[in-house]
Design an enzyme around this catalytic site. Structure first.
Site, PDB file in Angstrom:
ATOM      1  N   ASP A   3      45.373  32.194  53.413  1.00 50.37           N
ATOM      2  CA  ASP A   3      45.204  32.765  52.221  1.00 50.37           C
ATOM      3  C   ASP A   3      45.253  34.411  52.789  1.00 50.37           C
ATOM      4  O   ASP A   3      45.454  35.197  52.097  1.00 50.37           O
ATOM      5  CB  ASP A   3      44.359  32.270  51.194  1.00 50.37           C
ATOM      6  CG  ASP A   3      42.837  32.131  52.073  1.00 50.37           C
ATOM      7  OD1 ASP A   3      42.537  32.565  53.138  1.00 50.37           O
ATOM      8  OD2 ASP A   3      41.860  31.844  51.423  1.00 50.37           O
ATOM      9  N   ARG A  37      46.934  24.955  43.888  1.00 48.52           N
ATOM     10  CA  ARG A  37      48.088  25.587  42.967  1.00 48.52           C
ATOM     11  C   ARG A  37      49.249  25.400  43.590  1.00 48.52           C
ATOM     12  O   ARG A  37      49.356  25.430  44.936  1.00 48.52           O
ATOM     13  CB  ARG A  37      47.953  26.982  42.754  1.00 48.52           C
ATOM     14  CG  ARG A  37      47.350  27.600  41.413  1.00 48.52           C
ATOM     15  CD  ARG A  37      47.617  29.056  41.476  1.00 48.52           C
ATOM     16  NE  ARG A  37      46.780  29.509  40.577  1.00 48.52           N
ATOM     17  CZ  ARG A  37      45.598  30.104  41.001  1.00 48.52           C
ATOM     18  NH1 ARG A  37      45.489  30.315  42.185  1.00 48.52           N
ATOM     19  NH2 ARG A  37      44.616  30.682  40.239  1.00 48.52           N
ATOM     20  N   SER A  91      44.288  27.311  53.342  1.00 48.44           N
ATOM     21  CA  SER A  91      43.132  28.278  53.708  1.00 48.44           C
ATOM     22  C   SER A  91      42.117  27.646  54.425  1.00 48.44           C
ATOM     23  O   SER A  91      40.901  27.728  54.212  1.00 48.44           O
ATOM     24  CB  SER A  91      42.640  28.989  52.432  1.00 48.44           C
ATOM     25  OG  SER A  91      43.430  29.344  51.587  1.00 48.44           O
TER      26      SER A  91
HETATM   27  C1  BG6 Z   1      43.418  33.003  45.212  1.00 41.34           C
HETATM   28  C2  BG6 Z   1      44.762  32.810  46.411  1.00 41.34           C
HETATM   29  O1  BG6 Z   1      43.912  33.963  44.262  1.00 41.34           O
HETATM   30  O2  BG6 Z   1      42.252  33.285  45.989  1.00 41.34           O
HETATM   31  C3  BG6 Z   1      44.093  31.615  47.159  1.00 41.34           C
HETATM   32  O3  BG6 Z   1      45.779  32.647  45.864  1.00 41.34           O
HETATM   33  C4  BG6 Z   1      42.795  31.932  47.774  1.00 41.34           C
HETATM   34  O4  BG6 Z   1      45.320  31.405  48.143  1.00 41.34           O
HETATM   35  C5  BG6 Z   1      41.727  32.206  46.670  1.00 41.34           C
HETATM   36  O5  BG6 Z   1      42.380  30.854  48.583  1.00 41.34           O
HETATM   37  C6  BG6 Z   1      40.546  32.575  47.226  1.00 41.34           C
HETATM   38  O6  BG6 Z   1      39.667  32.695  46.265  1.00 41.34           O
HETATM   39  P1  BG6 Z   1      38.829  31.498  45.601  1.00 41.34           P
HETATM   40  O7  BG6 Z   1      37.844  32.230  44.824  1.00 41.34           O
HETATM   41  O8  BG6 Z   1      39.583  30.624  44.713  1.00 41.34           O
HETATM   42  O9  BG6 Z   1      38.312  30.719  46.953  1.00 41.34           O
HETATM   43  C1  GLC Z   2      37.379  29.692  54.960  1.00 43.56           C
HETATM   44  C2  GLC Z   2      38.384  29.208  55.826  1.00 43.56           C
HETATM   45  C3  GLC Z   2      39.581  30.513  55.999  1.00 43.56           C
HETATM   46  C4  GLC Z   2      39.836  30.959  54.761  1.00 43.56           C
HETATM   47  C5  GLC Z   2      38.572  31.462  53.895  1.00 43.56           C
HETATM   48  C6  GLC Z   2      38.903  31.953  52.684  1.00 43.56           C
HETATM   49  O1  GLC Z   2      36.737  30.687  55.777  1.00 43.56           O
HETATM   50  O2  GLC Z   2      38.060  28.886  57.125  1.00 43.56           O
HETATM   51  O3  GLC Z   2      40.675  29.982  56.782  1.00 43.56           O
HETATM   52  O4  GLC Z   2      40.531  32.170  54.863  1.00 43.56           O
HETATM   53  O5  GLC Z   2      37.929  30.376  53.781  1.00 43.56           O
HETATM   54  O6  GLC Z   2      39.377  31.026  51.885  1.00 43.56           O
END
Ligand code: BG6
Ligand code: GLC
Ligand code: GLC
Length: 858
Positions: free
Chosen positions: A583, A468, A532
């Site tokens: 994240d 995003r 992340s």
């Molecule tokens: C989102 C966050 O809501 O959730 C992201 O904005 C995050 O930063 C993500 O990585 C994690 O959840 P998923 O299910 O999208 O991996």
């Molecule tokens: C993985 C990444 C970590 C992140 C998590 C959730 O574990 O290594 O940095 O916070 O996924 O997205």
């Protein structure tokens, strides 16, 4: 003349036959009783239907049957059957294993059974007193077990409030009160001796335990006495009225109440209704009134009166009222036995009933019909219980072969929590950090948003299920407000698995596109980058990727500073990357914006991870001792050193082998969204192969990796539509699941996601207990910011997680705050502070050791 007599007799016979026919049940009738009983058993077990179920399924808090090692000397009371008894029981274990008992029977006069509660319990205590005198034991304070044969709502083995009297009891002021308390108070009132009341059990439970002592296979207790009732060992996971899912508990069914909701009106006769109306509890205990000793004589009596009234029986003389009351259950039992008619006549004679030979035949028939019906009804009820146990066992069998290892007891979870806490310590300490699996990465974020942040930012959010780009405007007019606009961009597999240069070029292109659409191409904006993945940061905008995780594997990025890489790709565009955050950190900050108490951020999405505010003095890797800093734990790597081998299953290993990063992120692979669906798929395939599912049929689709998605697990797990969903989803994979298959699949989904929630609860528990110790308060009050698709899409998951956390860290009040707007708002907050602290603002001197840090040290 002769024909007239013969005709009259034949007509009489028909009438009698018709009357008794209503009391003879066909096998269909009995099958229906069994089915309805089964429905009521289930309703009694379930939380949503428990309050209206006619079979109450009361938890007994007896978790197992005796194993023969029990010993000691106990006092026992037995109230509620035909006799009231006081006993001493001496149990020896070992080679000299034996049970010796001494008992005395006491009468409970009718006026006491139906007087006041105080009188009743005073009477009981008086009998105990007499017994102790008789045994010469007044001064030995013995533990006492109380068999109390009435429905009790228990909250522990020694607590039980009387739901309602049944059978011949009706003492006032008892219903709704704890019978153990009432007994204790009566003992106190008498002030003559002391006893430890350690347990209250129903007679069915007592009976089961007695028999199990002889035969360990015994797991059902049946009473067919004054009343009628059954208990049996049920799986904890099915008893929704009690917390916890592991092991078994004995359930007192109170099946005597079966039919109170009119479900057996089709087989109740007018005689049953008359008996009911003349009882102490009209409308209640309808099944009991058709099956138990207290009422059988009554039913027979009603029938005999009816037949006599209709001139079909005892023409000379008509039995008077007194005689009628002589027909009790003992008489019925005797008469329905295989007695010669002469003996029947003799018994009737004793009762003052002058009977002809025909009369004896009829009386014997009536008794036989009524007691046969009672036995058959009990049999039908028992069949429902046995079926239930068999089904439980079928499922357990399944669990034992495949899934047993996935069900983690609280004890195991506690242990994992401890292991994780140790890992936290290892990661923080400079000596052990190099070998620690949980890396505990400093983030250089030093506080939660304080409300003064403002500005116009761009946020990139890469690494979750969606890439995003957002524009976040934080303003201060009136109240602080945050405005966000966002767009999702694709991250095709060839890009995230290609070269790093291409990946960052792609990010830069998307950014260009976004700025163009936003009409901010020429504006110079600060960028906050939610990235992340595990990064070693040296400051807010210098962040070296340690290793890719989850779906990413672009070459030439590991070990590089991603700010440099992104800057290179962006080239001339007027953006300034101010901060890189994980994240989890973004999530904590987003939630911290709304709740200042937030000091933990967790993600349960594609991957899983957590960050929290640690005391700086504990962070060896960063200089300084004052204040706190957010630590990105990277808990996904927990277990990479073999620490979790005892709980990893063959399925977990298979997932790992087929992943992009074998041997790494082993904890993450047991719990996070990227893997859960695949875990379920592997289990289904194995079960099908062994013929436990789908009649052994497997389609190529089901054999294809990734075909069973995590969102499927969530929707199948829902209790209501889950089974239909299972049929749909499997249907789309070309499967034709039976109803039983769907139930099994739902069960598997539940186990897998339950394990995930429990494991996360254990690691989160580790962080919470550490926070609590850091603060030195006896209770921890805190907020956990949380995000991720697995957590969000699945209300059951969230509930489970919260519940387990509360069990594992009872000395805490934790608020779970869902990050509604993703991590970007939080990333913007971090960027705002970084911006303020950087050269852009006229902030004079910055004494902080880390100029790019969140803390404004002026
Ligand atoms: C989102 C966050 O809501 O959730 C992201 O904005 C995050 O930063 C993500 O990585 C994690 O959840 P998923 O299910 O999208 O991996
Ligand atoms: C993985 C990444 C970590 C992140 C998590 C959730 O574990 O290594 O940095 O916070 O996924 O997205
Ligand atoms: C009644 C009671 C029950 C007891 C049974 C047998 O049904 O309600 O608790 O077990 O009688 O005594």
């Amino acid at each position: 003349m002769v024909t007239a007599v013969a005709q009259r007799l034949a007509a009489q016979r028909r009438e009698i036959n018709d009357t008794l026919a209503r009391l003879s049940l066909s096998s269909e009738n009995l099958q229906q009783v069994k089915d309805k009983m089964r429905v009521e058993l289930e309703r009694g077990l379930r939380k949503d239907s428990h309050s209206t179920a006619s079979v109450k399924m009361l938890p007994s808090f007896v978790y197992r049957t005796p194993n023969g090692t029990e010993r000691g000397k106990y006092l026992a009371l037995d109230l509620g059957g035909t006799n009231f008894r006081v006993l001493v029981v001496k149990i020896r274990s070992g080679i000299r294993k034996s049970v010796r008992m001494y008992n005395k029977i006491y009468a409970i006069p009718l006026e006491i059974m139906q007087g006041t509660g105080e009188e009743l319990f005073d009477h009981i205590v008086q009998c105990i007193s007499d017994f102790l005198d008789y045994m010469g034991m007044k001064n030995t304070r013995l533990p006492l077990g109380f068999t109390f044969s009435f429905p009790c709502r228990q909250t522990g083995i020694d607590k039980g409030s009387l739901v309602s009297w049944t059978k011949g009891f009706k003492a006032t002021d008892c219903e709704g009160n704890d019978v153990v308390e009432m007994l204790r108070e009566a003992i106190k009132r008498r002030n003559e001796f002391d006893l430890d009341i350690v347990a209250v059990v129903n007679d069915t439970v007592g009976t089961m335990m007695t028999c199990a002592y002889e035969d360990p296979k015994c797991e059902i207790g049946l009473i067919a006495g004054t009343g009628s009732n059954v208990c049996y060992m049920e799986e904890m996971r099915n008893i929704e009225m009690v917390e916890g899912d592991e092991g078994q508990m004995c359930v007192n069914t109170e099946w005597g109440g079966f039919g109170e909701n009119d479900c057996i009106e089709d087989i109740r006769t007018r005689f049953d209704r008359e008996v009911d109306e003349g009882s102490l509890n009209n409308g209640k205990q309808r099944f009991e009134k058709m099956t138990s000793g207290m009422y059988l004589g009554e039913i027979v009596r009603q029938i005999l009166i009816d037949l006599t009234r209709r001139g079909l029986l005892f023409r000379v003389p008509v039995p008077n009222r007194e005689v009628q009351s002589c027909i009790n259950d003992h008489v019925v039992q005797k008469l329905s036995d295989r007695l010669a008619l002469l003996q029947v006549r003799a018994i009737l004679q004793q009762l003052g009933l002058d009977s002809t030979c025909d009369d004896s035949i009829i009386v014997k028939e009536v008794c036989g019909t009524v007691s046969r019906r009672a036995a058959q009804l009990c049999g039908a009820g028992m069949a429902a219980i046995v079926d239930k146990i068999r089904e439980n066992r079928g499922r357990n069998q399944m669990n034992i072969t495949y899934l047993y290892a996935m069900r983690l007891s609280d004890e195991t979870l506690m242990d994992i929590m401890k292991r994780f806490r140790r890992e936290l310590g290892n990661g923080l300490c400079s000596d052990t950090n190099p070998t620690a699996t949980v890396k505990m990465l400093p983030t250089f974020v030093r506080s939660i948003p304080d409300g003064s942040e403002k500005g116009d930012f761009i946020a990139l959010d890469l690494g979750g299920s969606a890439f995003r780009i957002l524009r976040v405007k934080v303003s201060h007019e009136k109240k602080q407000t945050v405005q966000m606009e966002s767009q999702i961009y694709d991250t095709p597999e060839d890009i995230i698995h290609g070269s790093g240069t291409r990946l960052f070029d792609h990010v830069a292109e998307c950014l260009g596109d976004f700025m163009e659409k936003q009409n901010i191409k020429d504006k110079k904006l600060s960028v906050g980058f939610t990235f992340s993945f595990p990064c070693a940061q040296t400051k807010l905008n210098e962040s070296y990727l340690l290793t890719w995780t989850k779906r990413f594997k672009a070459s030439g990025v590991e070990g590089m500073d991603i700010v440099t890489l992104l800057n290179k790709a962006i080239k001339k565009r007027g953006v300034d990357i101010m901060a890189v955050v994980n994240d989890t950190v973004g999530t904590m900050m987003t939630c911290g914006f709304d709740d200042q108490r937030c000091e933990v951020g967790i993600i349960i999405g594609t991957g899983t991870n957590a960050c929290y505010m640690e005391e700086l003095r504990h962070i060896d890797l960063v200089e300084g001792d004052e204040g706190r800093m957010c630590i990105n734990t990277e808990w996904g790597a927990f277990g990479d050193d073999g620490m979790l081998e005892d709980i990893r299953t063959e399925f977990d290993r298979e997932i790992d082998r087929g992943s992009l990063n074998p041997g790494k992120q082993l904890f993450e692979k047991m719990v996070s969204g990227m893997y859960i669906g695949e875990l379920v798929r592997l289990i289904l395939v194995k079960m099908a192969k062994e013929g436990f599912l789908f009649e052994g049929r497997i389609t190529p689709e089901l054999l294809t990796k990734g075909k069973f998605e995590t969102k499927h697990v969530s929707s199948i797990e829902k209790s209501k539509e889950g089974l239909t969903k299972a049929k749909d989803i499997l249907g789309r994979l070309g499967m034709e699941p039976s109803a039983d298959d769907c139930i099994a699949v739902q069960h598997i989904c539940t186990i897998v996601s339950h394990r995930s929630a429990n494991l996360i609860a254990a690691t989160l528990g580790g962080i919470l207990s550490r926070l609590k110790d850091n603060k030195g308060n006896p209770r921890l009050r805190t907020t956990v910011g949380i995000d991720g698709s697995l957590y969000k899409m699945h209300p059951q998951y969230a509930r489970r997680l919260h519940k387990t956390v509360r069990r594992l860290v009872p000395e805490s009040d934790v608020r779970f705050l869902l990050s509604e707007s993703g991590s970007s708002k939080g990333a913007a907050m971090v960027t705002a502070v970084a911006y303020r602290l950087a050269d852009h603002t006229p902030t004079p001197s910055c004494k902080s050791k880390h100029p790019m840090s969140m803390r404004d040290s002026t």
